[in-house]
Design a protein around this motif. Structure first.
Motif, PDB file in Angstrom:
ATOM      1  N   GLN A   1      14.514  68.606  38.787  1.00  0.00           N
ATOM      2  CA  GLN A   1      15.018  67.286  39.174  1.00  0.00           C
ATOM      3  C   GLN A   1      15.185  66.390  37.947  1.00  0.00           C
ATOM      4  OE1 GLN A   1      15.963  65.958  42.093  1.00  0.00           O
ATOM      5  NE2 GLN A   1      16.097  63.845  41.444  1.00  0.00           N
ATOM      6  N   GLY A   2      14.224  66.479  37.033  1.00  0.00           N
ATOM      7  CA  GLY A   2      14.261  65.660  35.830  1.00  0.00           C
ATOM      8  C   GLY A   2      13.411  66.290  34.753  1.00  0.00           C
ATOM      9  N   ARG A   3      13.790  66.038  33.499  1.00  0.00           N
ATOM     10  CA  ARG A   3      13.055  66.611  32.371  1.00  0.00           C
ATOM     11  C   ARG A   3      13.224  65.686  31.172  1.00  0.00           C
ATOM     12  NH1 ARG A   3      11.992  72.285  30.564  1.00  0.00           N
ATOM     13  NH2 ARG A   3      11.663  72.104  28.338  1.00  0.00           N
ATOM     14  N   ILE A   4      12.134  65.499  30.432  1.00  0.00           N
ATOM     15  CA  ILE A   4      12.204  64.686  29.215  1.00  0.00           C
ATOM     16  C   ILE A   4      11.558  65.429  28.054  1.00  0.00           C
ATOM     17  CG2 ILE A   4      12.229  62.489  30.463  1.00  0.00           C
ATOM     18  CD1 ILE A   4       9.234  62.157  29.545  1.00  0.00           C
ATOM     19  N   ALA A   5      11.903  65.001  26.859  1.00  0.00           N
ATOM     20  CA  ALA A   5      11.222  65.449  25.649  1.00  0.00           C
ATOM     21  C   ALA A   5      10.145  64.413  25.353  1.00  0.00           C
ATOM     22  CB  ALA A   5      12.227  65.590  24.512  1.00  0.00           C
ATOM     23  N   ARG A   6       9.912  64.094  24.109  1.00  0.00           N
ATOM     24  CA  ARG A   6       8.843  63.171  23.719  1.00  0.00           C
ATOM     25  C   ARG A   6       8.984  61.821  24.415  1.00  0.00           C
ATOM     26  NH1 ARG A   6       7.728  60.469  17.898  1.00  0.00           N
ATOM     27  NH2 ARG A   6       5.508  60.082  18.181  1.00  0.00           N
ATOM     28  N   GLY A   7       7.879  61.370  25.011  1.00  0.00           N
ATOM     29  CA  GLY A   7       7.927  60.085  25.690  1.00  0.00           C
ATOM     30  C   GLY A   7       6.726  59.869  26.589  1.00  0.00           C
ATOM     31  N   ILE A   8       6.988  59.262  27.746  1.00  0.00           N
ATOM     32  CA  ILE A   8       5.926  58.912  28.686  1.00  0.00           C
ATOM     33  C   ILE A   8       6.269  59.406  30.082  1.00  0.00           C
ATOM     34  CG2 ILE A   8       4.637  57.019  29.771  1.00  0.00           C
ATOM     35  CD1 ILE A   8       5.229  55.322  27.287  1.00  0.00           C
ATOM     36  N   LEU A   9       5.314  60.094  30.687  1.00  0.00           N
ATOM     37  CA  LEU A   9       5.371  60.444  32.098  1.00  0.00           C
ATOM     38  C   LEU A   9       4.634  59.345  32.844  1.00  0.00           C
ATOM     39  CD1 LEU A   9       5.706  62.259  34.605  1.00  0.00           C
ATOM     40  CD2 LEU A   9       3.697  63.537  33.820  1.00  0.00           C
ATOM     41  N   VAL A  10       5.321  58.726  33.812  1.00  0.00           N
ATOM     42  CA  VAL A  10       4.746  57.629  34.586  1.00  0.00           C
ATOM     43  C   VAL A  10       4.603  58.066  36.035  1.00  0.00           C
ATOM     44  CG1 VAL A  10       5.026  55.237  35.366  1.00  0.00           C
ATOM     45  CG2 VAL A  10       5.921  55.927  33.129  1.00  0.00           C
ATOM     46  N   PHE A  11       3.365  58.074  36.525  1.00  0.00           N
ATOM     47  CA  PHE A  11       3.119  58.228  37.950  1.00  0.00           C
ATOM     48  C   PHE A  11       2.987  56.809  38.488  1.00  0.00           C
ATOM     49  CE2 PHE A  11       1.358  62.227  36.258  1.00  0.00           C
ATOM     50  CZ  PHE A  11       2.069  63.139  37.018  1.00  0.00           C
TER      51      PHE A  11
ATOM     52  N   LEU B   1       7.412  53.050  22.890  1.00  0.00           N
ATOM     53  CA  LEU B   1       8.418  54.017  23.323  1.00  0.00           C
ATOM     54  C   LEU B   1       9.790  53.640  22.774  1.00  0.00           C
ATOM     55  CD1 LEU B   1       8.830  56.457  25.382  1.00  0.00           C
ATOM     56  CD2 LEU B   1       9.758  54.708  26.892  1.00  0.00           C
ATOM     57  N   VAL B   2      10.125  52.363  22.831  1.00  0.00           N
ATOM     58  CA  VAL B   2      11.409  51.886  22.313  1.00  0.00           C
ATOM     59  C   VAL B   2      11.524  52.177  20.820  1.00  0.00           C
ATOM     60  CG1 VAL B   2      12.806  49.815  21.899  1.00  0.00           C
ATOM     61  CG2 VAL B   2      11.633  50.098  24.088  1.00  0.00           C
ATOM     62  N   GLN B   3      10.449  51.934  20.084  1.00  0.00           N
ATOM     63  CA  GLN B   3      10.479  52.118  18.630  1.00  0.00           C
ATOM     64  C   GLN B   3      10.642  53.573  18.213  1.00  0.00           C
ATOM     65  OE1 GLN B   3       6.779  49.876  18.128  1.00  0.00           O
ATOM     66  NE2 GLN B   3       7.860  48.563  16.665  1.00  0.00           N
ATOM     67  N   ILE B   4      10.131  54.506  19.011  1.00  0.00           N
ATOM     68  CA  ILE B   4      10.254  55.922  18.638  1.00  0.00           C
ATOM     69  C   ILE B   4      11.486  56.584  19.248  1.00  0.00           C
ATOM     70  CG2 ILE B   4       7.761  56.159  18.335  1.00  0.00           C
ATOM     71  CD1 ILE B   4       8.188  58.099  20.997  1.00  0.00           C
ATOM     72  N   GLY B   5      12.214  55.853  20.098  1.00  0.00           N
ATOM     73  CA  GLY B   5      13.377  56.442  20.764  1.00  0.00           C
ATOM     74  C   GLY B   5      12.972  57.471  21.798  1.00  0.00           C
ATOM     75  N   GLY B   6      11.848  57.234  22.479  1.00  0.00           N
ATOM     76  CA  GLY B   6      11.331  58.181  23.465  1.00  0.00           C
ATOM     77  C   GLY B   6      12.006  58.073  24.821  1.00  0.00           C
ATOM     78  N   GLU B   7      11.595  58.971  25.708  1.00  0.00           N
ATOM     79  CA  GLU B   7      12.169  59.063  27.051  1.00  0.00           C
ATOM     80  C   GLU B   7      11.088  58.809  28.094  1.00  0.00           C
ATOM     81  OE1 GLU B   7      15.390  62.439  27.063  1.00  0.00           O
ATOM     82  OE2 GLU B   7      13.601  63.176  26.023  1.00  0.00           O
ATOM     83  N   LEU B   8      11.523  58.532  29.316  1.00  0.00           N
ATOM     84  CA  LEU B   8      10.606  58.288  30.432  1.00  0.00           C
ATOM     85  C   LEU B   8      10.914  59.213  31.595  1.00  0.00           C
ATOM     86  CD1 LEU B   8      10.756  54.420  30.389  1.00  0.00           C
ATOM     87  CD2 LEU B   8       8.644  55.729  30.261  1.00  0.00           C
TER      88      LEU B   8
END
Length: 149
Positions: free
Chosen positions: A20-30, A66-73
């Protein structure tokens, strides 16, 4: 509104075996929506998530957002964050918002995240999902829009 954040190297969510969804470096939010939550809670929590300084800088100190590193959610709805296990052996979910109230706030949270121009993937509201991740650190944090913790 409550959230469990996990800093990840990668994460994904599947529904019925399909990604359904996949990210690389970033934050997983429950994300769990409570009975008394409002749109203001969604905005507050989304802004907090993207600006929280939990990524390492050049000195390996948690100093970058997250914004500064260009991460994903990756955002996954999880009403069980409102489970109350203080009495008995079965959690009570009386404090969780009913789906018809929770869905618009879940969507408002995601909409606010996207306003920060960060890539956002999601699970599916009210679906049974399989979530996988590679936790980075590990770093796991709890957020509550009422600032209970």
């Amino acid at each position: 509104m409550r959230a469990v954040l996990q800093r990840v190297l990668q994460a994904g969510v599947q529904i019925n075996g399909a990604e359904q969804g996949r990210i690389a470096r970033g934050i997983l939010v429950f994300l769990g929506v409570g009975r008394n939550d409002t749109r203001e809670d969604a905005v507050y929590l989304a802004d907090k998530v993207v600006n929280l300084r939990i990524f390492p800088d050049q000195d390996d100190k948690m100093n970058l957002s997250l914004v500064q590193i260009g991460g994903e959610l990756l955002v996954v709805s999880q009403f069980t964050l409102w489970g109350d296990c203080r009495k008995g052996r079965r959690p009570s979910f009386a404090a969780a918002a009913p789906p018809e109230n929770a869905r618009p706030l879940y969507e408002a949270f995601i909409e606010r995240l996207r306003q920060h121009s960060v890539p956002v993937q999601t699970g599916e509201f009210q679906a049974m999902m399989q979530v996988y991740l590679i936790n980075d650190g590990p770093v796991t944090l709890l957020l509550d829009s009422e600032k209970v913790f």
